[in-house]
Scaffold this motif. Sequence first.
Motif, PDB file in Angstrom:
ATOM      1  N   ILE A 222       0.846  -1.208   0.000  1.00 35.21           N
ATOM      2  CA  ILE A 222       0.000   0.000   0.000  1.00 35.21           C
ATOM      3  C   ILE A 222       0.882   1.259   0.000  1.00 35.21           C
ATOM      4  O   ILE A 222       0.614   2.222  -0.715  1.00 35.21           O
ATOM      5  N   ASN A 223       1.936   1.222   0.798  1.00 36.26           N
ATOM      6  CA  ASN A 223       2.811   2.399   0.854  1.00 36.26           C
ATOM      7  C   ASN A 223       3.419   2.691  -0.508  1.00 36.26           C
ATOM      8  O   ASN A 223       3.516   3.844  -0.922  1.00 36.26           O
ATOM      9  N   LYS A 226       0.662   4.015  -2.803  1.00 37.56           N
ATOM     10  CA  LYS A 226       0.270   5.357  -2.368  1.00 37.56           C
ATOM     11  C   LYS A 226       1.232   6.414  -2.902  1.00 37.56           C
ATOM     12  O   LYS A 226       0.820   7.488  -3.351  1.00 37.56           O
ATOM     13  N   GLU A 227       2.520   6.078  -2.875  1.00 35.42           N
ATOM     14  CA  GLU A 227       3.522   7.026  -3.371  1.00 35.42           C
ATOM     15  C   GLU A 227       3.382   7.232  -4.876  1.00 35.42           C
ATOM     16  O   GLU A 227       3.619   8.323  -5.382  1.00 35.42           O
ATOM     17  N   ALA A 230       0.258   9.354  -5.507  1.00 33.30           N
ATOM     18  CA  ALA A 230       0.445  10.755  -5.111  1.00 33.30           C
ATOM     19  C   ALA A 230       1.082  11.580  -6.227  1.00 33.30           C
ATOM     20  O   ALA A 230       1.000  12.801  -6.224  1.00 33.30           O
ATOM     21  N   LYS A 262      -6.012   5.370   2.447  1.00 37.52           N
ATOM     22  CA  LYS A 262      -4.591   5.600   2.148  1.00 37.52           C
ATOM     23  C   LYS A 262      -4.411   6.201   0.757  1.00 37.52           C
ATOM     24  O   LYS A 262      -3.515   6.990   0.519  1.00 37.52           O
ATOM     25  N   ILE A 263      -5.257   5.773  -0.178  1.00 36.90           N
ATOM     26  CA  ILE A 263      -5.132   6.231  -1.564  1.00 36.90           C
ATOM     27  C   ILE A 263      -6.488   6.792  -1.989  1.00 36.90           C
ATOM     28  O   ILE A 263      -7.345   6.067  -2.500  1.00 36.90           O
TER      29      ILE A 263
END
Length: 417
Positions: A222-223, A226-227, A230, A262-263
């Motif tokens: 997920i991280n 998400k990046e 973004a 998160k997103i």
Amino acid sequence: MSARSENPGASSELTAAGEPELRACAQPDPALAGTPRAEGTPPVRPALGCGRRGRNCSSRAGRGGHVVRGCRDKERAWEPERSGTGGLAAAGHLSNSMASPKKKLQGLVAATITPMTEHGEINFSVIGRYVDYLVEEQGVKNVFVNGTTGEGLSLSISERCRVAEEWVTKGRNKLDQIVIHVGALSLKESQELAQHAAEIGADGIAVIAPFFLKPWNKDVLINFLKEVAAAAPALPFYYYHIPALTGVKIRAEELLDGIQDKIPSFQGLKFSDTDLLDFGQCVDQNRQRQFAFLFGVDEQLLSALVMGATGAVGSTYNYLGKKTKQMLEAFERKDFSSALNHQFCIQRFINFVVKLGFGVSQTKAIMTLVSGIPMGPPRLPLQKASREFTDNAEAKLKSLDFLSCTDLKDGNMEACS
Ligand SMILES: CC(=O)N[C@@H]([C@@H](O)[C@H](O)[C@H](O)CO)[C@@H](O)CC(=O)C(=O)O
């Protein structure tokens, strides 16, 4: 087994009484009225930057006065803020937030092939024809560019940008949605591709899990996603789940749990796996959300429709789009036995080619044969499909009434050789 030795012109359809009934695969083609790009949907913005042919990437003034470098720049200082509200990502956000909300991606989406010359260069010159073929001959008005079928991971970043630009440019006013796959092993490259997709006016981005140094649990994946998201926060974001190729086995159902927190741009899932328990649970647990559930195993699409798929992304929709639409229409009108008949016919073809050895190379050969548009060979490490494969596939397509002699335009076979 020889394709010519079979007699597959009929398929088994369950009657109301449950008795198998033999019925030919060929069906009259209903008028497959395509939906034009939605009223009020903003026109595709002109392509910016690195993809222009005959031009090397260079710095340029981006929106909001930032210096935005081209796709090929290695040393770009990329600093999207964790919240996704600052820096270059914000520049993309501001420009894109002017756009009216995109309509949901649904129906058939062709996973596009990247046409290549015999010398292994991308053959941009046929993409316009390819768009027309999908729309006019197959009734398919959504595309998924630079994915598995498009050999996205075998292209350079610059090539991926240029391919994306060509689809956006040629698809303008013809295609409904153009989703660009921007997954890469490097987060920076993925972000660069995502921002580029936003700049050129793509309708969405999709990302696979990085597959060399792999995320080892859901939170890490997920991280990463998400990046990437973004970098193009106003573009609908799709997670591309294809565990057999990435080796990342994190269940999609688990990943989707709380993902929009998160997103925020998360819009849906492209599910290229046969685990219908996982797929069904993705749908079931997210009924309150307006996610798109796009299934990616063409030979099992009907089962996924029953589970709640809202659309499908696949390689065979390039040349079996019209046939598959007949199945979707039968399903819509609750004519399940007819839908099953269509699915079985499609399965017969896919089963046949899978036994011969089927992948991106073979998809290129079949598409060349059926459309007459030269798709060329694949890029190494893939190998060109053999002439024997193409001959057998052609015979099978004809025996299933998926291809008639009149479909074969002059030069189709020449284009294959
Ligand atoms: C592994 C693979 O290539 N799967 C295909 C399917 O369309 C597949 O070709 C089809 O189901 C036949 O097996 C798609 O899911 C790939 C895809 O959507 C893409 O090119 O990104």
